[in-house]
Design a protein around this motif. Structure first.
Motif, PDB file in Angstrom:
ATOM      1  N   THR A 181       0.863  -1.178   0.000  1.00  0.00           N
ATOM      2  CA  THR A 181       0.000   0.000   0.000  1.00  0.00           C
ATOM      3  C   THR A 181       0.910   1.242   0.000  1.00  0.00           C
ATOM      4  OG1 THR A 181      -0.058   0.220   2.409  1.00  0.00           O
ATOM      5  CG2 THR A 181      -1.712  -1.226   1.383  1.00  0.00           C
ATOM      6  N   PRO A 182       0.428   2.359  -0.508  1.00  0.00           N
ATOM      7  CA  PRO A 182       1.219   3.591  -0.421  1.00  0.00           C
ATOM      8  C   PRO A 182       1.639   3.925   1.006  1.00  0.00           C
ATOM      9  CG  PRO A 182      -0.590   3.888  -1.963  1.00  0.00           C
ATOM     10  CD  PRO A 182      -0.796   2.548  -1.312  1.00  0.00           C
ATOM     11  N   GLU A 183       0.773   3.626   1.972  1.00  0.00           N
ATOM     12  CA  GLU A 183       1.104   3.922   3.368  1.00  0.00           C
ATOM     13  C   GLU A 183       2.265   3.056   3.865  1.00  0.00           C
ATOM     14  OE1 GLU A 183       1.491   5.551   6.888  1.00  0.00           O
ATOM     15  OE2 GLU A 183       0.236   6.385   5.284  1.00  0.00           O
ATOM     16  N   GLU A 184       2.329   1.789   3.418  1.00  0.00           N
ATOM     17  CA  GLU A 184       3.461   0.934   3.792  1.00  0.00           C
ATOM     18  C   GLU A 184       4.766   1.503   3.248  1.00  0.00           C
ATOM     19  OE1 GLU A 184       1.882  -3.634   4.180  1.00  0.00           O
ATOM     20  OE2 GLU A 184       1.866  -2.763   2.169  1.00  0.00           O
ATOM     21  N   VAL A 185       4.732   1.951   1.994  1.00  0.00           N
ATOM     22  CA  VAL A 185       5.909   2.581   1.395  1.00  0.00           C
ATOM     23  C   VAL A 185       6.289   3.820   2.198  1.00  0.00           C
ATOM     24  CG1 VAL A 185       6.774   3.823  -0.632  1.00  0.00           C
ATOM     25  CG2 VAL A 185       5.463   1.707  -0.926  1.00  0.00           C
ATOM     26  N   ALA A 186       5.284   4.651   2.500  1.00  0.00           N
ATOM     27  CA  ALA A 186       5.537   5.886   3.243  1.00  0.00           C
ATOM     28  C   ALA A 186       6.168   5.593   4.598  1.00  0.00           C
ATOM     29  CB  ALA A 186       4.230   6.669   3.418  1.00  0.00           C
ATOM     30  N   GLU A 187       5.715   4.551   5.264  1.00  0.00           N
ATOM     31  CA  GLU A 187       6.247   4.217   6.592  1.00  0.00           C
ATOM     32  C   GLU A 187       7.725   3.824   6.508  1.00  0.00           C
ATOM     33  OE1 GLU A 187       6.541   3.960  10.582  1.00  0.00           O
ATOM     34  OE2 GLU A 187       4.978   4.914   9.369  1.00  0.00           O
ATOM     35  N   THR A 188       8.105   3.062   5.462  1.00  0.00           N
ATOM     36  CA  THR A 188       9.518   2.715   5.267  1.00  0.00           C
ATOM     37  C   THR A 188      10.351   3.978   5.061  1.00  0.00           C
ATOM     38  OG1 THR A 188       8.971   0.559   4.306  1.00  0.00           O
ATOM     39  CG2 THR A 188      11.147   1.438   3.811  1.00  0.00           C
ATOM     40  N   LEU A 189       9.830   4.902   4.267  1.00  0.00           N
ATOM     41  CA  LEU A 189      10.561   6.141   3.996  1.00  0.00           C
ATOM     42  C   LEU A 189      10.677   7.003   5.253  1.00  0.00           C
ATOM     43  CD1 LEU A 189       9.029   7.063   0.515  1.00  0.00           C
ATOM     44  CD2 LEU A 189      11.110   5.756   1.000  1.00  0.00           C
ATOM     45  N   ARG A 190       9.606   7.052   6.046  1.00  0.00           N
ATOM     46  CA  ARG A 190       9.656   7.832   7.298  1.00  0.00           C
ATOM     47  C   ARG A 190      10.753   7.299   8.230  1.00  0.00           C
ATOM     48  NH1 ARG A 190       3.850   6.774   7.455  1.00  0.00           N
ATOM     49  NH2 ARG A 190       2.763   8.474   6.385  1.00  0.00           N
ATOM     50  N   LYS A 191      10.845   5.976   8.324  1.00  0.00           N
ATOM     51  CA  LYS A 191      11.881   5.376   9.179  1.00  0.00           C
ATOM     52  C   LYS A 191      13.267   5.747   8.668  1.00  0.00           C
ATOM     53  CE  LYS A 191       9.079   1.357  10.524  1.00  0.00           C
ATOM     54  NZ  LYS A 191       8.870  -0.103  10.298  1.00  0.00           N
TER      55      LYS A 191
END
Length: 342
Positions: free
Chosen positions: A286-296
């Motif tokens: 999901t886009p949110e899963e991608v976003a969470e990896t980038l935030r980390k």
């Protein structure tokens, strides 16, 4: 104005079924001669369109014109016999039948420059082109001539430098050297592998990248990963010296892996291509899963140096799955871009 969090792929993308058998590595071409030449160009245009439709910022050829990320380059060199094959252990984890180095290696003419020039004509986007790295090249052969992994690596580095300079002159913006072997042979990497990489990059006017991952989503790689325990700390052995090297971008695997994200701190100051898409399964993030990896990752790399990417190449996946993953990558990057803007 420079795009914040520019997206790209690590390497290969699935080939269309009319060019080669899909969802398979080392897939044979379905035509030959001039028909194959034109079909490769058609596939390149198609895969470029799919990247642009998905919103990918830094585009590539998706390796549409090659069967394999290492051997297609080696096929064009003198001193290597593909008929005389030996079985060797690749990446210290699986056996494969490989060609033999029987004499001095050399590059009689450019390998990918014509294809890179063709891609440059099709797009205004920045272009990234992948080449095999010296250490990974020597690990995909049987050396019956030099009898020295180090000597052969530097011979390949000189050949790669010739090719890379011509690719840069043809309009390639980023030249990426694929070095999965860097995640295995730590002593060689630190003793001379990074020096060989520096030799391959010498004098380049474009940006340079090194891609170091845990491999395609094939059984030999997933079996190996299952033996690595709860933390994959391989990057820890090589990042300190890479941080001191002249390479501009370092491409690594993050999403759905057991790599401690804080290892990125070891390459602080470098541009980092953060693998936010898992290529070892067919589940679309999901886009949110991608976003969470980038935030980390943003805890350890400055935003202007973060390049959202895939973990590795996606050749073994279906085109539908790959398209879905590329769209998730761009949408996830957009979420984080908007957060940073606020």
């Amino acid at each position: 104005m420079k795009t914040l969090l520019p997206t790209s792929t690590a390497g290969s993308l699935p080939k269309p079924g009319w060019l080669a058998e899909p969802e398979k590595l080392w897939s044979a071409w379905k035509m030959e001669g001039e028909a194959l030449h034109k079909a490769k160009q058609d596939a390149l245009c198609l895969i470029l369109h799919e990247q642009q439709q998905a919103g990918i910022d830094i585009v590539s050829d998706g390796e549409q014109t090659r069967q394999h990320f290492v051997t297609t380059f080696i096929e064009h060199l003198n001193g290597v016999d593909f008929a005389q094959r030996k079985t060797v252990k690749i990446r210290d984890r699986y056996e494969a039948s490989v060609p033999t180095v029987f004499g001095a290696v050399s590059r009689p003419k450019s390998v990918f420059v014509e294809q890179a020039r063709f891609l440059r004509q099709q797009t205004q986007n920045p272009i990234k082109w992948a080449l095999p790295g010296p250490l990974t090249m020597i690990d995909t052969l049987y050396d019956g001539y030099y009898k020295s992994r180090e000597k052969l690596a530097f011979e390949f580095a000189e050949i790669l430098n010739q090719e890379a300079r011509e690719l840069a002159a043809a309009g390639v913006d980023i030249i990426q050297f694929d070095e999965p072997a860097f995640n295995v042979f730590f002593d060689e990497v630190n003793d001379w592998g990074i020096a060989a990489l520096e030799q391959a990059m010498q004098g380049l006017t474009c940006e340079t990248a090194v891609h170091i991952c845990y491999g395609y989503g094939i059984k030999a790689n997933t079996d190996w990963k299952s033996t690595l325990g709860n933390e994959w700390r391989q990057y820890e052995a090589i990042f300190p010296k890479l941080q001191q090297s002249s390479v501009d971008l370092i491409s690594l695997e993050c999403h759905n892996s057991k790599v401690p994200i804080e290892l990125i701190e070891l390459i602080r100051g470098k541009k980092v291509m953060v693998g936010a898409i898992d290529v070892a399964n067919s589940s679309i993030e999901t886009p949110e899963e991608v976003a969470e990896t980038l935030r980390k990752a943003l805890k350890y790399v400055d935003a202007e140096n973060l390049y959202p990417c895939t973990n590795c190449g996606m050749a073994p996946l279906s085109r539908d799955i790959a398209r879905g993953k590329l769209k998730a990558l761009t949408k996830g990057a957009e979420i984080v871009r908007n957060e940073l803007a606020r």
